[in-house]
Design a protein around this motif. Sequence first.
Motif, PDB file in Angstrom:
ATOM      1  N   UNK A 143      -8.213   3.471  -9.763  1.00 51.19           N
ATOM      2  CA  UNK A 143      -6.661   5.100  -9.948  1.00 51.19           C
ATOM      3  C   UNK A 143      -5.727   3.687  -9.382  1.00 51.19           C
ATOM      4  N   UNK A 144      -4.152   3.576  -9.502  1.00 49.91           N
ATOM      5  CA  UNK A 144      -3.927   2.940  -9.467  1.00 49.91           C
ATOM      6  C   UNK A 144      -2.084   3.736  -8.915  1.00 49.91           C
ATOM      7  N   UNK A 145      -1.204   3.513  -8.043  1.00 49.60           N
ATOM      8  CA  UNK A 145      -0.507   3.865  -7.799  1.00 49.60           C
ATOM      9  C   UNK A 145       0.537   3.467  -8.077  1.00 49.60           C
ATOM     10  N   UNK A 146       1.333   4.029  -8.674  1.00 52.45           N
ATOM     11  CA  UNK A 146       2.297   4.203  -9.294  1.00 52.45           C
ATOM     12  C   UNK A 146       3.666   4.420  -8.815  1.00 52.45           C
ATOM     13  N   UNK A 147       4.113   3.944  -7.865  1.00 51.27           N
ATOM     14  CA  UNK A 147       5.342   4.967  -7.413  1.00 51.27           C
ATOM     15  C   UNK A 147       5.990   3.151  -6.794  1.00 51.27           C
ATOM     16  N   UNK A 148       7.286   3.458  -7.621  1.00 52.27           N
ATOM     17  CA  UNK A 148       8.354   2.718  -7.597  1.00 52.27           C
ATOM     18  C   UNK A 148       9.451   2.370  -6.997  1.00 52.27           C
ATOM     19  N   UNK A 149       9.981   3.570  -6.071  1.00 51.37           N
ATOM     20  CA  UNK A 149      10.664   4.432  -4.854  1.00 51.37           C
ATOM     21  C   UNK A 149      10.201   3.733  -3.380  1.00 51.37           C
ATOM     22  N   UNK A 150      11.428   2.958  -3.039  1.00 51.24           N
ATOM     23  CA  UNK A 150      11.203   2.663  -1.535  1.00 51.24           C
ATOM     24  C   UNK A 150      10.874   4.011  -1.264  1.00 51.24           C
ATOM     25  N   UNK A 198      16.895  -0.165  -5.126  1.00 56.10           N
ATOM     26  CA  UNK A 198      15.660  -0.380  -5.280  1.00 56.10           C
ATOM     27  C   UNK A 198      14.334  -0.500  -5.384  1.00 56.10           C
ATOM     28  N   UNK A 199      13.748  -1.729  -6.234  1.00 53.11           N
ATOM     29  CA  UNK A 199      12.492  -0.623  -7.135  1.00 53.11           C
ATOM     30  C   UNK A 199      11.447  -1.268  -6.731  1.00 53.11           C
ATOM     31  N   UNK A 200      10.466  -0.387  -6.160  1.00 46.45           N
ATOM     32  CA  UNK A 200       8.764  -1.419  -5.850  1.00 46.45           C
ATOM     33  C   UNK A 200       8.296  -2.080  -7.082  1.00 46.45           C
ATOM     34  N   UNK A 201       8.656  -2.766  -8.013  1.00 45.64           N
ATOM     35  CA  UNK A 201       8.158  -3.282  -8.568  1.00 45.64           C
ATOM     36  C   UNK A 201       6.215  -4.256  -8.729  1.00 45.64           C
ATOM     37  N   UNK A 210      13.662  -9.699 -13.003  1.00 38.93           N
ATOM     38  CA  UNK A 210      13.085  -8.615 -12.408  1.00 38.93           C
ATOM     39  C   UNK A 210      12.700  -8.897 -10.869  1.00 38.93           C
ATOM     40  N   UNK A 211      13.684  -7.958 -10.090  1.00 41.12           N
ATOM     41  CA  UNK A 211      13.649  -8.122  -8.697  1.00 41.12           C
ATOM     42  C   UNK A 211      13.392  -6.651  -8.377  1.00 41.12           C
ATOM     43  N   UNK A 212      13.084  -7.157  -7.096  1.00 42.71           N
ATOM     44  CA  UNK A 212      12.702  -5.580  -6.268  1.00 42.71           C
ATOM     45  C   UNK A 212      14.079  -5.198  -5.613  1.00 42.71           C
ATOM     46  N   UNK A 213      15.432  -5.606  -5.236  1.00 39.85           N
ATOM     47  CA  UNK A 213      16.281  -5.709  -4.908  1.00 39.85           C
ATOM     48  C   UNK A 213      17.154  -5.913  -6.056  1.00 39.85           C
ATOM     49  N   UNK A 214      18.090  -5.327  -6.413  1.00 39.85           N
ATOM     50  CA  UNK A 214      19.254  -6.245  -7.203  1.00 39.85           C
ATOM     51  C   UNK A 214      20.419  -5.169  -7.241  1.00 39.85           C
ATOM     52  N   UNK A 215      21.435  -5.857  -7.557  1.00 37.87           N
ATOM     53  CA  UNK A 215      22.799  -5.095  -7.914  1.00 37.87           C
ATOM     54  C   UNK A 215      23.254  -4.368  -9.668  1.00 37.87           C
ATOM     55  N   UNK A 216      23.150  -2.552  -9.042  1.00 40.56           N
ATOM     56  CA  UNK A 216      23.614  -2.725 -10.231  1.00 40.56           C
ATOM     57  C   UNK A 216      25.178  -2.171 -11.035  1.00 40.56           C
ATOM     58  N   UNK A 217      26.069  -1.787 -11.816  1.00 38.41           N
ATOM     59  CA  UNK A 217      27.104  -1.570 -12.341  1.00 38.41           C
ATOM     60  C   UNK A 217      26.583  -0.196 -12.866  1.00 38.41           C
TER      61      UNK A 217
END
Length: 581
Positions: A143-150, A198-201, A210-217
């Motif tokens: 079972x995997x935990x797929x929580x991409x939010x910090x 932030x996405x907890x890849x 592919x970063x965990x913390x990045x800038x979005x516009x």
Amino acid sequence: MEVGYVDIYEKIVELLKRRGFLWPSFEIYGGLRGFVTYGPLGIELKHRIEEKWREWFIYKQGFVEIESPIIMPEVIFKASGHLDHFTDPVVECLDCKRKFRADHIIEDATGKVAEGLGIEEIEEIIEKENIKCPECGGRLGKVGQFNLMFKTTIGPYSENRGYARPEAAQGMFVEFKRIFTVTREKLPLGIAQIGKVLRNEISPRKGLIRLREFTIMEVEVFVDPEDLSCPKLSEVEDEELKLVTADMRARNEEEPLIVTAREAVDKGYISAEWQAYFMVISKYFISSLGIPWERQRFKEQMPWEKAHYSKQTFDHEIYLQRFGWVEVAGHAYRTDYDLKRHMEHSRVDLTVFKRFKEPQIIEKIVVQPLKEIIKSDFGDNAQKVFSMLKNVNPMDIKVSFDKKGYYEFDGIRIEPKHVKIEKKTEKITGRRFIPHVFEPSFGADRLVYATLECSYSVKENRVVLKLPRDLAPIQVAVFPLVNKDNLPSTAQRVWMSLRDEGIRAMYDNSGSIGRRYARADEVGVPIAVTIDYQTQKDDTVTLRDRDTWQQIRISVHDLTNELLDYFKGRKNFEELGKSSK
RNA sequence: GCGGGGCUAGUCUAGCCUGGUCUAGGACGCCGGCCUCCCAAGCCGGUUACCCGGGUUCAAAUCCCGGGCCCCGCACCA
């Protein structure tokens, strides 16, 4: 691999590190994947790209920009749907490779509620109850935990949960009401934001891709769902777009369809004018970064690829040598999904009121209770009758009177003598609705890389970064031809005067003149100014063009203004120093 | 998360298999000086490294174990 293939990625990464554009963060502690630090040159380049984006997506559109927090309380992501889409345990069937919500599988198989259980518990139950794949009966994997939010806690109470935003968009939705008010309640309303997300890849890769913390516009444009037309589409409707639609992908057709923006809408490839319009603007913006149109395309997401909020999404992709087609922007039609959800969860009215051009006069039937008669006929029940009459559609009462001679409600029979039915005219000045949203959303860091890759070139065995002049971190390099005869001091004076005018200039006197040109080329300085012996005679300096290595002379007196013209795009290199009297 | 490859100065790399001769070699860069009238020229001097932790051994860059990071493939990427 093709003959003569050079892996440009490795070379760029090496250059970026060596010259201080960017590098993996926390290097002295061994580093941590998914995080990068922008150095002096890198952050300048990134700021230039962001500024260019502002020009295209905010200033030219008449939109507004905000900055909202990165950490948000849990309820926002409950409302937005991110919590449900991010925190679920997932289990994969080892045989058919299908994926399932692990807690749902348990609920289906055992009837027990499994929501909120930990991974170990779920795994234990699956093993104990011998739960198999519901599709093929195969064995289930881990079972995997797929929580991409910090996740974090806000303040000292652990139950006060917060999350780092995985997109900037929610800030625009949550603050919509006030922004709409302060911008004087006009639609279409475009709200933009540039910021960190932030996405907890699970497994970040590929450097900036592919970063965990990045800038979005991002821009969210709020429009009237009854008028989805885009008034500015006509300005760009003849521009060509390259589309790979979902239908085409289903048929394995990868060769893009070339249509004008107008055709794409008319033929139904793109579901709305706003989408088509932003895709053209997206093309302009990305092209202005020096990324050729041949390396761009728009790919529609398949139904199962789309985010939960999206009706139609086109990804703007750029072809990168190492990674192939990479998504740098998404154009999504989010409908009223987000505002609706925030209305439900916050219980705040987020509808907007739109005035009709002409007020509409409508006739309407009004039922007025005759209080005295009702009181005497119904006694203690009178209050109930009043409230019932208030809530019932007057038309129902009238119809019932006409048919049966009375209206019955909850065992109470209302007769015509209890009420007065009148026709009234009413003036309706407008209507209320939840706006629909179109969203162009860009990944700044991927654009930084794509910009660098497209500007990377090699000339006579030297690296030349052919960055567009308005993106160059350093605009001008100033050199003395040699380090003697007062040339350095003159050069330094020129350097300082350029800096005083707001030109980002560097001074370099080490090594030979050729070495200095090479150093400047490598980080993309568009123009080099060389102070030489001629300068002492007639007060002119040499300007040298980064891309052609062409040289011209220009008087020191004109230098600043000519350079400012050049960087504003008013003059090209060859035109400098001419007709400038 | 699984499998494969890798990690030596600012960068690229030699050495590792077969432990000692490695106070770790080279190239480029960088810094200082000399020289230099336009494209990484030359000369002199300087600068900086074995990913981290543990183990084996008289002795570890080298062998073993654990971890981190990078690359590739799979999975993931609302």
